[in-house]
Design an enzyme around this catalytic site. Structure first.
Site, PDB file in Angstrom:
ATOM      1  N   GLU A  60       0.825  -1.214   0.000  1.00 13.51           N
ATOM      2  CA  GLU A  60       0.000   0.000   0.000  1.00 13.51           C
ATOM      3  C   GLU A  60       0.856   1.259   0.000  1.00 13.51           C
ATOM      4  OE1 GLU A  60      -0.630  -2.647   1.944  1.00 13.51           O
ATOM      5  OE2 GLU A  60      -2.514  -3.307   1.016  1.00 13.51           O
ATOM      6  N   HIS A 129     -10.293  -6.079   8.133  1.00 16.20           N
ATOM      7  CA  HIS A 129     -10.974  -5.840   6.863  1.00 16.20           C
ATOM      8  C   HIS A 129     -12.207  -4.941   7.002  1.00 16.20           C
ATOM      9  CE1 HIS A 129      -8.390  -9.159   5.822  1.00 16.20           C
ATOM     10  NE2 HIS A 129      -8.791  -9.159   4.562  1.00 16.20           N
TER      11      HIS A 129
END
Length: 325
Positions: A60, A129
């Site tokens: 990321e 998540h």
């Protein structure tokens, strides 16, 4: 009008902007041939080629850094963070760089980056998540934070976000991806960022929500109607900046407010909205502004999430309190 799920509306928005502007680029982990973990980018690489829709390494921080470099070269990056709980790996790029660039450059440079990411509970995902981290993003000046609740809003807001010259965090609640369909124009259209929507008009109490909690608020409003309480439901759509004008107009009519979020109670969007209401409209209030939110704990493992997540019954309890104050 076409009948679309939210995920279809999001895909359609990206396809529209890829056609509209050759500088739009879409990239992220598995977004190319695989179409992303939720298939939000399915078919886009085949239609527009690997130079415009492409996979990145599982990093990321690299996605964020590349987005900044591409934006400075005149592109409009639309990176995907595979789940928003992974945003901590890219926080320096977002808060330390993207959000500050217009100020840092004396308004000489734009940072037209739209970061898409799924989030939210109710679908039994693994740890990290489902976390609702929009409050963290909203606290950072220079970022716009958008959270749609319907397919129609998702397409119009995403197109507007991609066309915006400032960085936008576009959060997509996983539970809403395929849970229902709605009418969506097939042509391009935009919805202004920072503008709330009154999803249901009422005169007795105002319910302010966003994302999946809009649907919980509407469900609660249906039950309240049977009990003789007429609830107005406001969908923020953008949680930074917040459309306080629409909220205050409603408060001046109903005189009672419940603000609803899925995230933990502490330091959330609901706290900010409640504070602003009391600063701007305290003389119109007949009861304290109450909040519905999750407990101030780490998001639980999936077997316990239904107990942890707020729902329409929690909203009904708070409405009962303000109505009988």
């Amino acid at each position: 009008m076409a009948q679309m799920t939210m995920i279809q509306a999001i895909t359609d928005a990206m396809r529209t902007e890829l056609k509209n502007d050759e500088n739009v680029l879409i990239f992220g982990e598995d977004v190319g041939q695989n179409g992303g973990v939720f298939r939000a980018t399915e078919g886009l690489q085949a239609d527009f080629g690997e130079d415009r829709v492409f996979d990145t390494p599982l990093a990321e921080s690299g996605i964020g850094g590349m987005s900044i470099g591409l934006a400075l070269q005149g592109f409009r990056p639309v990176p995907e963070i595979q789940f928003f709980g992974f945003v901590f790996e890219v926080m320096d790029a977002i808060s330390g760089q993207m959000a500050r660039y217009r100020y840092r450059s004396g308004n000489s440079y734009n940072m037209p980056v739209t970061i898409r990411s799924p989030f939210g509970g109710g679908v039994h995902t693994p740890e990290l998540h489902a976390d609702s981290l929009e409050g963290l993003m909203a606290q950072q000046p220079g970022l716009k934070v958008v959270i749609p609740s319907t397919p129609y809003d998702a397409k119009g807001l995403l197109i507007q976000s991609i066309r915006d010259n400032d960085p936008v965090i576009f959060l997509e609640h996983m539970k809403l991806y395929r849970s229902f369909r709605g009418e969506v124009p097939e042509e391009a259209y935009t919805i202004d960022l920072g503008k709330a929507d009154v999803k249901r008009e009422g005169k007795d109490v105002t319910l302010v929500a966003y994302g999946a909690m809009v649907h919980s608020a509407l469900k609660a409003a249906e039950q309240l109607e049977k009990d003789g309480v007429d609830a107005e439901v406001i969908d923020l759509r953008t949680v930074s900046p917040v459309d306080y004008e629409t909220i205050i107009e409603s408060v001046e009519k109903t005189n009672r407010v419940v603000v609803i979020q899925e995230a933990q109670k502490q330091a959330g969007i609901a706290a900010q909205v409640a504070s602003e209401i009391q600063e701007r409209a305290i003389l119109h209030l007949e009861a304290p502004v109450l909040r519905v939110a999750a407990p101030d704990t780490v998001y639980p493992f999936s077997s316990a999430e239904e107990v942890w997540l707020p729902n329409h019954n929690d909203i009904l309890d708070k409405v009962n309190t303000v109505m009988n104050f």
